[in-house]
Design a protein around this motif. Structure first.
Motif, mmCIF file in Angstrom:
data_model
loop_
_atom_site.group_PDB
_atom_site.id
_atom_site.type_symbol
_atom_site.label_atom_id
_atom_site.label_comp_id
_atom_site.label_asym_id
_atom_site.label_seq_id
_atom_site.Cartn_x
_atom_site.Cartn_y
_atom_site.Cartn_z
ATOM 1 N N GLY A 132 31.926 105.289 32.952
ATOM 2 C CA GLY A 132 32.123 103.874 33.207
ATOM 3 C C GLY A 132 30.969 103.037 32.734
ATOM 4 O O GLY A 132 29.974 103.535 32.211
ATOM 5 N N THR A 133 31.119 101.736 32.936
ATOM 6 C CA THR A 133 30.069 100.777 32.611
ATOM 7 C C THR A 133 29.385 100.381 33.912
ATOM 8 O O THR A 133 30.049 100.010 34.883
ATOM 9 C CB THR A 133 30.658 99.544 31.900
ATOM 10 N N TYR A 134 28.069 100.489 33.911
ATOM 11 C CA TYR A 134 27.258 100.236 35.098
ATOM 12 C C TYR A 134 26.297 99.083 34.834
ATOM 13 O O TYR A 134 25.851 98.881 33.699
ATOM 14 C CB TYR A 134 26.396 101.459 35.444
ATOM 15 N N THR A 135 25.961 98.360 35.878
ATOM 16 C CA THR A 135 24.797 97.479 35.848
ATOM 17 C C THR A 135 23.917 97.867 37.029
ATOM 18 O O THR A 135 24.413 98.297 38.078
ATOM 19 C CB THR A 135 25.170 95.978 35.935
ATOM 20 N N PHE A 136 22.607 97.761 36.815
ATOM 21 C CA PHE A 136 21.630 98.152 37.824
ATOM 22 C C PHE A 136 20.716 96.977 38.151
ATOM 23 O O PHE A 136 20.522 96.081 37.336
ATOM 24 C CB PHE A 136 20.764 99.311 37.312
ATOM 25 N N GLY A 153 20.175 93.214 33.816
ATOM 26 C CA GLY A 153 20.701 92.194 32.929
ATOM 27 C C GLY A 153 21.706 92.645 31.902
ATOM 28 O O GLY A 153 22.497 91.853 31.425
ATOM 29 N N HIS A 154 21.694 93.898 31.515
ATOM 30 C CA HIS A 154 22.617 94.373 30.500
ATOM 31 C C HIS A 154 23.441 95.534 31.033
ATOM 32 O O HIS A 154 22.914 96.410 31.704
ATOM 33 C CB HIS A 154 21.876 94.841 29.252
ATOM 34 N N PRO A 155 24.717 95.564 30.712
ATOM 35 C CA PRO A 155 25.534 96.709 31.132
ATOM 36 C C PRO A 155 25.187 97.957 30.319
ATOM 37 O O PRO A 155 24.731 97.863 29.184
ATOM 38 C CB PRO A 155 26.969 96.243 30.835
#
Length: 191
Positions: A132-136, A153-155
């Protein structure tokens, strides 16, 4: 930043750099610890085509040089580990792995910063295993007070279903036969 987003399967073990500064003019501040939060998770399925802009390209019948820079030093090296099925909202503490490197004299956390001083923390992440696509986002505790989480700030897309492209496969006879001879264009081919 010249990288396309989302970055696909970046090396999260290389870590994210956090520069924590004491902006006070008079009072020391203690940096106690750091935490990492999964802000969002969007599942992905199917195969993703990826190209690492640091990989070599194929140009004028040969591979170009690859690379995007060198190493770096940090004052504190930490690692946050997520469970295999963790998703949005899960917070992982960043445990200390090593204090100081490359001539940086910092002791292990907690560290007291005098006014105007800063500490550079490298936080490596062991991510969940779901494609999947995560953001932290990141938070630090300073003098006992936890900061708000600041987004990276960036996926980032983490997936096991990847078709990689670079200039290296273009150097095979099968691919060279499909590229115009002495083409000045830069080429990338699927692995």
């Amino acid at each position: 930043d010249t990288f396309p987003y989302p970055r696909v399967n970046p090396s999260l073990s290389a870590g994210f750099l956090l520069d924590v500064c004491n902006v006070s003019f008079t009072a020391p501040q203690q940096v106690d610890d750091a935490r990492v939060k999964i802000d969002s998770f969007t599942p992905v399925s199917g195969t993703s085509n990826t190209y690492d802009i640091c990989a070599p390209k194929f140009q004028s019948g040969q591979l170009t040089e690859a690379g995007c820079g060198g190493g770096f030093d940090a004052d504190e090296w930490l690692e946050a580990t997520f469970g295999a099925h963790d998703g949005a909202g899960v917070i992982a503490p960043a445990r200390l792995v090593q204090a100081g490197s490359g001539g940086h004299p910092y002791p292990p956390l907690p560290v007291t910063l005098q006014p105007g001083q800063s500490v550079i923390m490298n936080v490596a992440i062991t991510p969940p295993t779901a494609n999947g696509t995560y953001t932290f986002s990141f938070s630090v505790t300073s003098s006992g007070v936890k900061s708000d989480f600041i987004p990276f700030g960036h996926p980032i897309m983490l997936t096991s279903q990847v078709r990689k492209w670079s200039g290296i496969p273009c150097a095979t006879p099968a691919m060279k036969a499909q590229i115009p001879a002495n083409s000045p264009d830069a080429w990338i081919c699927p692995e």
